[in-house]
Design a protein around this motif. Structure first.
Motif, PDB file in Angstrom:
ATOM      1  N   SER A  29       0.889  -1.379   0.032  1.00 13.25           N
ATOM      2  CA  SER A  29      -0.110   0.034   0.039  1.00 13.25           C
ATOM      3  C   SER A  29       0.849   1.197  -0.046  1.00 13.25           C
ATOM      4  CB  SER A  29      -0.785  -0.070   1.083  1.00 13.25           C
ATOM      5  OG  SER A  29      -1.629  -1.172   1.151  1.00 13.25           O
ATOM      6  N   LYS A  30       0.102   2.302  -0.235  1.00 18.49           N
ATOM      7  CA  LYS A  30       0.942   3.859  -0.441  1.00 18.49           C
ATOM      8  C   LYS A  30       1.338   4.053   1.038  1.00 18.49           C
ATOM      9  CE  LYS A  30      -0.347   8.437  -1.475  1.00 18.49           C
ATOM     10  NZ  LYS A  30      -1.261   9.003  -0.811  1.00 18.49           N
ATOM     11  N   CYS A  43      -4.296   2.434   2.753  1.00 23.01           N
ATOM     12  CA  CYS A  43      -4.769   1.225   1.951  1.00 23.01           C
ATOM     13  C   CYS A  43      -5.752   1.489   0.860  1.00 23.01           C
ATOM     14  CB  CYS A  43      -5.494   0.119   2.772  1.00 23.01           C
ATOM     15  SG  CYS A  43      -6.066  -1.427   1.716  1.00 23.01           S
ATOM     16  N   LYS A  44      -5.750   0.816  -0.285  1.00 25.40           N
ATOM     17  CA  LYS A  44      -6.510   1.205  -1.425  1.00 25.40           C
ATOM     18  C   LYS A  44      -8.106   1.405  -1.073  1.00 25.40           C
ATOM     19  CE  LYS A  44      -7.386  -3.541  -3.002  1.00 25.40           C
ATOM     20  NZ  LYS A  44      -6.916  -4.774  -4.020  1.00 25.40           N
TER      21      LYS A  44
END
Ligand SMILES: [Zn+2]
Length: 66
Positions: A29-30, A43-44
């Protein structure tokens, strides 16, 4: 009532480094820089977690960290 059932599952998912909402691996995740050397992981699905490199653990972001 539901919290008592869900909390252990969430803790278990987080201990494996997975999002408690969708199960995505948080390592993918980012990530952005957080406070005090922590890493903010988004998280997406939109949930935000805090990764602490010191103990290598994820936790849910506190309200003031979001
Ligand atoms: Zn997610």
């Amino acid at each position: 009532m539901f919290k008592n059932i869900i909390a252990p599952v969430q803790a278990w998912l987080l201990s494996k480094g997975q999002c408690v909402g969708c199960g995505t691996a948080l390592s993918k995740s980012k990530k952005t820089k957080g406070k005090n050397g922590t890493v903010k992981v988004t998280c997406k699905c939109g949930r935000i977690f805090i990764y602490d490199p010191k103990n290598k653990k994820y936790r849910r972001a506190l309200f003031e960290e979001v």
